[in-house]
Design a protein around this motif. Structure first.
Motif, PDB file in Angstrom:
ATOM      1  N   SER A  22     -16.057  16.475  42.530  1.00 13.49           N
ATOM      2  CA  SER A  22     -16.242  15.520  41.422  1.00 13.49           C
ATOM      3  C   SER A  22     -16.095  14.062  41.875  1.00 13.49           C
ATOM      4  CB  SER A  22     -15.268  15.841  40.281  1.00 13.49           C
ATOM      5  OG  SER A  22     -15.453  17.161  39.816  1.00 13.49           O
TER       6      SER A  22
ATOM      7  N   TYR B 274      -5.911  11.948  41.339  1.00 14.01           N
ATOM      8  CA  TYR B 274      -7.129  11.568  40.617  1.00 14.01           C
ATOM      9  C   TYR B 274      -6.807  11.604  39.122  1.00 14.01           C
ATOM     10  CZ  TYR B 274     -12.344  11.368  40.645  1.00 14.01           C
ATOM     11  OH  TYR B 274     -13.660  10.989  40.571  1.00 14.01           O
TER      12      TYR B 274
ATOM     13  N   PHE C 175      -8.436   9.368  36.634  1.00 13.76           N
ATOM     14  CA  PHE C 175      -9.551   9.042  35.744  1.00 13.76           C
ATOM     15  C   PHE C 175     -10.758   8.680  36.609  1.00 13.76           C
ATOM     16  CE2 PHE C 175     -12.093   6.393  32.920  1.00 13.76           C
ATOM     17  CZ  PHE C 175     -11.994   7.058  31.704  1.00 13.76           C
TER      18      PHE C 175
HETATM   19  C1  IPE Z   1     -12.246  15.288  37.782  1.00 12.72           C
HETATM   20  O1  IPE Z   1     -12.167  16.154  36.709  1.00 12.72           O
HETATM   21  C2  IPE Z   1     -11.614  13.972  37.437  1.00 12.72           C
HETATM   22  C3  IPE Z   1     -10.156  13.991  37.273  1.00 12.72           C
HETATM   23  C4  IPE Z   1      -9.364  15.024  37.426  1.00 12.72           C
HETATM   24  C5  IPE Z   1      -9.565  12.728  36.937  1.00 12.72           C
HETATM   25  P1  IPE Z   1     -13.371  16.326  35.684  1.00 12.72           P
HETATM   26  O2  IPE Z   1     -12.898  17.313  34.683  1.00 12.72           O
HETATM   27  O3  IPE Z   1     -13.787  15.015  35.162  1.00 12.72           O
HETATM   28  O4  IPE Z   1     -14.523  16.896  36.609  1.00 12.72           O
HETATM   29  P2  IPE Z   1     -15.784  17.797  36.259  1.00 12.72           P
HETATM   30  O5  IPE Z   1     -16.502  17.127  35.130  1.00 12.72           O
HETATM   31  O6  IPE Z   1     -15.267  19.150  35.869  1.00 12.72           O
HETATM   32  O7  IPE Z   1     -16.571  17.875  37.530  1.00 12.72           O
END
Ligand code: IPE
Ligand code: IPE
Ligand code: MG
Length: 249
Positions: free
Chosen positions: A201, A68, A70
């Motif tokens: 997420s 994951y 982006f």
């Molecule tokens: C999830 O991480 C997305 C990626 C690793 C690409 P985030 O940092 O965006 O997720 P949240 O905001 O903590 O849920």
């Protein structure tokens, strides 16, 4: 698979395909800030972790690795950070494709492409073409990815096909396609999230139906092939039952 199974494309149907590991690569920003640096520094170092993990994966029995990179919700970050992430992504596509090919890695990017800059879309297409014949590891990088969006798209597509809605196995197969256009996506065997948070997420909601979960406080820039190896050792001790009972003997 019985007609009651909820598993349209799981690992059990593809025993030779290796383990499907999916990783939520989290913690870059906090890692950098803890060192008095800007979040961007963490993203640069995070790209090194990607290299380490991708190099290690095939020899650890990983057949599919979905990273994951982006999320669709990451567009809401400051423009400078989004810009850097996109530049790192393009650089990865342009600089790593030849080495990936030489190591038998097939790269594919999953997620939406309609909101990416044309030059990034080009870099992705080139890297995918360069690595097309890789047969040691399926590397899938999720960019502008939202599992809910992917599911909604699949439902819309399935519903528009005449007669499909009534035919449950077909509908399930169609929904199993949520991650990419050229075949059913595989169920995740092991989901790893770095950075200490314990949530999905919006990542692979469908494919993680029976995934084993591993949440580690290690920040992504500190994560390496060795961490992947110990995660797989942990995974090997899990007792996966898929709703069934443990049979004696
Ligand atoms: C999830 O991480 C997305 C990626 C690793 C690409 P985030 O940092 O965006 O997720 P949240 O905001 O903590 O849920
Ligand atoms: C993961 O690290 C990378 C992306 C989401 C693109 P973060 O940037 O989310 O780092 P933290 O979670 O804020 O530390
Ligand atoms: Mg984060």
């Amino acid at each position: 698979m019985t007609e009651h199974s909820s598993r349209p494309g799981g690992a059990a149907e593809t025993p030779d395909a290796g383990v499907h590991v999916a990783i939520i690569m989290d913690g870059n920003g906090r890692w950098a800030q803890a060192r008095g640096r800007r979040r961007e520094w963490g993203h640069r170092r995070g790209a090194e972790s990607v290299r380490s993990v991708v190099r290690a994966a095939p020899d650890l029995g990983v057949g599919t690795l979905t990273l994951y990179a982006f999320s669709s919700d990451n567009w809401s970050r400051p423009a400078a950070e989004v810009g850097l992430l996109m530049r790192l992504l393009e650089r990865y596509m342009r600089r790593e494709a030849a080495e990936l090919r030489d190591n038998g890695v097939r790269l594919r990017v999953v997620g939406r492409r309609d909101r990416l800059d044309a030059r990034i879309v080009d870099a992705i297409a080139e890297a995918e073409a360069t690595t097309e014949s890789g047969d040691r590891l399926d590397l899938r990088i999720a960019v502008d990815y939202s599992s809910r969006h992917a599911l909604l798209q699949a439902v819309r597509e399935a519903a528009s096909r005449e007669g499909l809605a009534a035919d449950r196995p077909d509908l399930a197969a169609e929904l199993g396609r949520v991650m990419h256009a050229d075949g059913p996506s595989r169920d995740v065997d092991l989901l790893i999230r770095t950075g200490g948070e314990k949530r999905l997420s919006d990542f692979l909601l469908w494919e993680c139906a029976y995934a084993e979960m591993l949440f580690t406080p290690v920040m992504w820039p500190d994560f390496s092939g060795e961490h992947l190896a110990s995660a797989l050792q942990d995974f090997a001790t899990r007792d996966r039952r898929f709703g069934n009972v443990q049979l004696a003997g």
